[in-house]
Motif scaffolding. Structure first.
Motif, PDB file in Angstrom:
ATOM      1  N   ALA A 151      31.895  -6.414  14.559  1.00  0.00           N
ATOM      2  CA  ALA A 151      30.887  -6.745  15.574  1.00  0.00           C
ATOM      3  C   ALA A 151      31.421  -6.505  16.987  1.00  0.00           C
ATOM      4  CB  ALA A 151      30.463  -8.210  15.412  1.00  0.00           C
ATOM      5  N   ILE A 152      30.532  -6.032  17.853  1.00  0.00           N
ATOM      6  CA  ILE A 152      30.834  -5.965  19.288  1.00  0.00           C
ATOM      7  C   ILE A 152      30.328  -7.273  19.875  1.00  0.00           C
ATOM      8  CG2 ILE A 152      30.331  -4.753  21.448  1.00  0.00           C
ATOM      9  CD1 ILE A 152      29.911  -2.215  19.651  1.00  0.00           C
ATOM     10  N   MET A 153      31.240  -8.155  20.223  1.00  0.00           N
ATOM     11  CA  MET A 153      30.866  -9.548  20.505  1.00  0.00           C
ATOM     12  C   MET A 153      30.472  -9.750  21.970  1.00  0.00           C
ATOM     13  SD  MET A 153      33.741 -11.384  18.110  1.00  0.00           S
ATOM     14  CE  MET A 153      33.411 -13.017  18.806  1.00  0.00           C
ATOM     15  N   ASP A 154      29.371  -9.097  22.361  1.00  0.00           N
ATOM     16  CA  ASP A 154      28.943  -9.215  23.757  1.00  0.00           C
ATOM     17  C   ASP A 154      27.710 -10.107  23.889  1.00  0.00           C
ATOM     18  OD1 ASP A 154      27.137  -7.561  22.573  1.00  0.00           O
ATOM     19  OD2 ASP A 154      27.453  -5.858  23.925  1.00  0.00           O
ATOM     20  N   GLN A 155      27.395 -10.865  22.819  1.00  0.00           N
ATOM     21  CA  GLN A 155      26.233 -11.755  22.884  1.00  0.00           C
ATOM     22  C   GLN A 155      26.689 -13.224  22.927  1.00  0.00           C
ATOM     23  OE1 GLN A 155      23.127 -10.483  23.347  1.00  0.00           O
ATOM     24  NE2 GLN A 155      24.278  -8.581  23.564  1.00  0.00           N
ATOM     25  N   GLY A 156      26.024 -14.095  22.149  1.00  0.00           N
ATOM     26  CA  GLY A 156      26.273 -15.534  22.286  1.00  0.00           C
ATOM     27  C   GLY A 156      27.489 -16.083  21.549  1.00  0.00           C
ATOM     28  N   LYS A 157      28.134 -15.287  20.739  1.00  0.00           N
ATOM     29  CA  LYS A 157      29.196 -15.814  19.894  1.00  0.00           C
ATOM     30  C   LYS A 157      30.567 -15.597  20.532  1.00  0.00           C
ATOM     31  CE  LYS A 157      26.199 -15.442  15.961  1.00  0.00           C
ATOM     32  NZ  LYS A 157      25.816 -14.687  14.762  1.00  0.00           N
ATOM     33  N   SER A 158      31.325 -16.678  20.616  1.00  0.00           N
ATOM     34  CA  SER A 158      32.556 -16.663  21.416  1.00  0.00           C
ATOM     35  C   SER A 158      33.810 -16.367  20.622  1.00  0.00           C
ATOM     36  CB  SER A 158      32.742 -18.018  22.089  1.00  0.00           C
ATOM     37  OG  SER A 158      31.662 -18.313  22.913  1.00  0.00           O
ATOM     38  N   GLU A 159      33.776 -16.590  19.309  1.00  0.00           N
ATOM     39  CA  GLU A 159      35.008 -16.426  18.540  1.00  0.00           C
ATOM     40  C   GLU A 159      34.661 -15.884  17.166  1.00  0.00           C
ATOM     41  OE1 GLU A 159      37.652 -19.769  18.703  1.00  0.00           O
ATOM     42  OE2 GLU A 159      39.280 -18.577  17.850  1.00  0.00           O
ATOM     43  N   TRP A 196      32.038 -23.870  19.589  1.00  0.00           N
ATOM     44  CA  TRP A 196      31.123 -22.809  20.005  1.00  0.00           C
ATOM     45  C   TRP A 196      30.700 -22.023  18.777  1.00  0.00           C
ATOM     46  CZ3 TRP A 196      35.682 -23.547  22.951  1.00  0.00           C
ATOM     47  CH2 TRP A 196      36.837 -23.087  22.320  1.00  0.00           C
TER      48      TRP A 196
END
Lengths: 312, 312, 312
Positions: free
Chosen positions: C83-91, C75
């Protein structure tokens, strides 16, 4: 350079079948033969049985294996001599084949027919491109025109399951929702032409295969009549050869049934569409040999690789 | 036939954890055990940790490994008995499972929940299809309902990091932008039910998991209260089980913070969304065990494979 | 921790080239060195030569190999701290790099330039993310800015084919329909700067490479003049660096021809567009070294892996 491109590369089918059956009794017996040797499996199309059985065969012989899905993991190749490569293709077969040859000792290639351009398909551009430019033995893992690893596995299966000397074997067309290549049917026919058996092909009119391949072999358009007293019935769909790549009609009545099969053994290369190509009652019966055919893919590949390792 | 499908396949969790920890001190000690044996890893979904750790575990045991991405490299399978296969599916699980069984000694399968059809997901059609038709041991690399390799790795991690006999362990739901399966939470709960510990599940109302799995386990809707005096807090998002597969609301307040964590150790199966599921301050602190949990995936897989090689 | 990230990681180019040439005469001589060690090849972009040659090199050293196509099989990763990882990036790379480190002894990474964001490309976010967070040696299998395995293979090829002490080597830009990265050109220049040779770069105006890399090296805008009396001409397309990632014009006259090549040897990293980058007459002549360059990729990778195994 010895390759394994078609049934023509088998010098003695009975001898190869006997050797494959011997390997089956002790698959790791020749684990030293491939030690330090590498095979590269290049897939231009999807695969399950061929992918796993060819890897397994190579590992049984002690070889290292590199698998590559050429389309997804690499890029498109150009096959035309003299092409001005300013479009979508990034590398010429001349370079690709020579380069791959340096990283392995044997290369195996799967590249299906397009079913749109008969002439190009029959020219076997991918497989022949590699043969022309590679410096190592090439194995055909199903090309436009043939699937000789499957046909060799089929020969092993026939030999294991025959109960009399003079067999009657039928190749019967069956319906399928998608247009499929002719490769499996072609190689099965070529294999049967090396056997001392009564061999009949049956299909609806319009599904005649290449006359160069079927010449000398009986074609019977009445499926029921063709199947009478058969010992083995090999079922396979293919798209039209004359109206190239077309699905002419669905001919649902051509599905193989227990009734038509009667006492014969059922063969198919898999994957198979249940209740379209053949009814459940056949596949789930003791008369079906499909799982054993798939098993023999390993030993077919193994005898081929063994011979290439020994003679190159 | 012994398989590894769920926590129920572990006869003694303390004994398996002890054996895994012993393997961790000398991973290659049993390199002869898998010699000449092959494992096939079939991925119907993406994977990083499971892909690499299961390969590594198999290689530590001397096994050969074949990896296949079933969707991209193969084709769609049919799981319904009696289906008329005239649509998009090319092969029935009956053939696929039997065929794959012939090319390897153990098959491991990853097939996630669809999150659209609860009944189908709970029927575990892919995993159960293989179990029903394969003739070799099957390992669950995360199915619709469970992820028992992860839960076993979590048990190893808990054992390594516990500092007292009677632990308090909390499983806390956390927010996530995408709908995620219940598998990791389910298996963690089943694993904790085998432990002599105080165990509490906490989540917003509407996120209740399958009552069959949570029965007998305390559920506390107040996250702060649930986390009080915890020794380990396992954080994980899952979508709604009752309103199946839905993300009900974002509940940003449920993100795990250093404040809520207090003195507890932090656990997560990874991949984790930073500053959505858990804040950086937690992951970057010495209280986070997530990297060690991932490391233990290798030894969890290795103890499972070792037992399957020994007992089949 | 020793890595192989750029030409700067080579302490003595002549010594490395000599060792690679020695390995070439007996590739399996150090098969014990990698025994029980694992390399993980992570591809964020497609690859043919790098994929196969690096696997081959590792196997020659007795290593186990795990190959993963990160994009398709895994992924998207996040590289930004905080980063606040609330978009397309999973890890996050923090977890991914640490986790992968636990499953192998060396990790090799291919991650091309985006060609859309110069600053990000020059920051080498993927490669540097792994270096920062991994706990094992990292090998650059082509990053945004460099391709040091290719440049080392090129140094081996130059050494094998030089017929006099003081060489003239030219790096010539060539036309290409697609926007290509600067990595190969950059590393070739850095490698040539370590050589005692006359070295000239030639390209149309507007195709100036990073001045930090080319500083001290002669640039000649007249291709014909640059190529006069050359012993080796290395041809490569790259997109504009100043007008970042743009194809400025097609400059078909810059294609390498037999006439321009004269008596020089022809080099290219492949894949190459025939009759766009270079005409057939050059590639099909005895002056082309491209196949040998590809062959030397194995020994370049092998010397790098050998040194990492020995010194880490």
């Amino acid at each position: 350079m010895k390759h394994y491109l078609s049934l023509k590369d088998i010098d003695s089918l009975p001898e190869w079948v006997a050797e494959a059956r011997k390997l089956k009794t002790n698959p790791k017996a020749h684990k030293q033969l491939g030690d330090g040797k590498t095979i590269c499996l290049l897939f231009f199309n999807n695969s399950l049985r061929t992918r796993l059985s060819t890897q397994k065969a190579a590992m049984n012989l002690g070889m290292d294996v590199m698998v590559m899905n050429f389309g997804n993991e690499g890029w498109q190749l150009e096959y035309e001599d003299g092409a001005i490569m300013d479009q979508g293709k990034s590398e010429h077969i001349k370079e690709a084949a020579k380069v791959v040859s340096q990283f392995c000792d044997i290369v195996a290639i799967r590249a299906f027919a397009s079913l749109t351009d008969k002439e190009k398909d029959e020219a076997e551009v991918v497989l022949n491109g590699f043969i022309r430019h590679a410096s190592i033995p090439v194995v055909n893992m199903e090309s436009s025109v043939g699937h000789p690893l499957q046909a060799l596995a089929d020969a092993i299966t026939l030999e294991e399951h025959k109960t009399k000397t003079k067999l009657k074997v039928v190749l019967s067309w069956a319906p399928h929702p998608k247009a499929l290549p002719h490769a499996v049917a072609n190689s099965f026919i070529e294999m049967m032409q090396l056997q001392d058996a009564e061999f009949v092909i049956t299909h609806p009119k319009g599904y005649e295969l290449s006359p160069e391949i079927t010449k000398g072999t009986k074609i019977e358009y009445d499926q029921k009549k063709a199947c009478e007293n058969a010992d083995f019935i090999y079922v396979k769909n293919w798209s039209s050869y004359t109206d190239y790549g077309k699905v002419l009609n669905e001919n649902k009545l051509w599905m193989m049934t227990a009734e038509k099969l009667d006492k014969a053994k059922f063969m198919h290369c898999l994957p198979v569409r249940r209740n379209v190509v053949v009814e459940d009652a056949v596949l789930d019966s003791g008369q079906s040999l499909v799982i054993e055919q798939a098993n023999n893919r390993t030993y077919a590949a193994q005898v081929v690789l063994k011979k290439l390792l020994e003679h190159n």
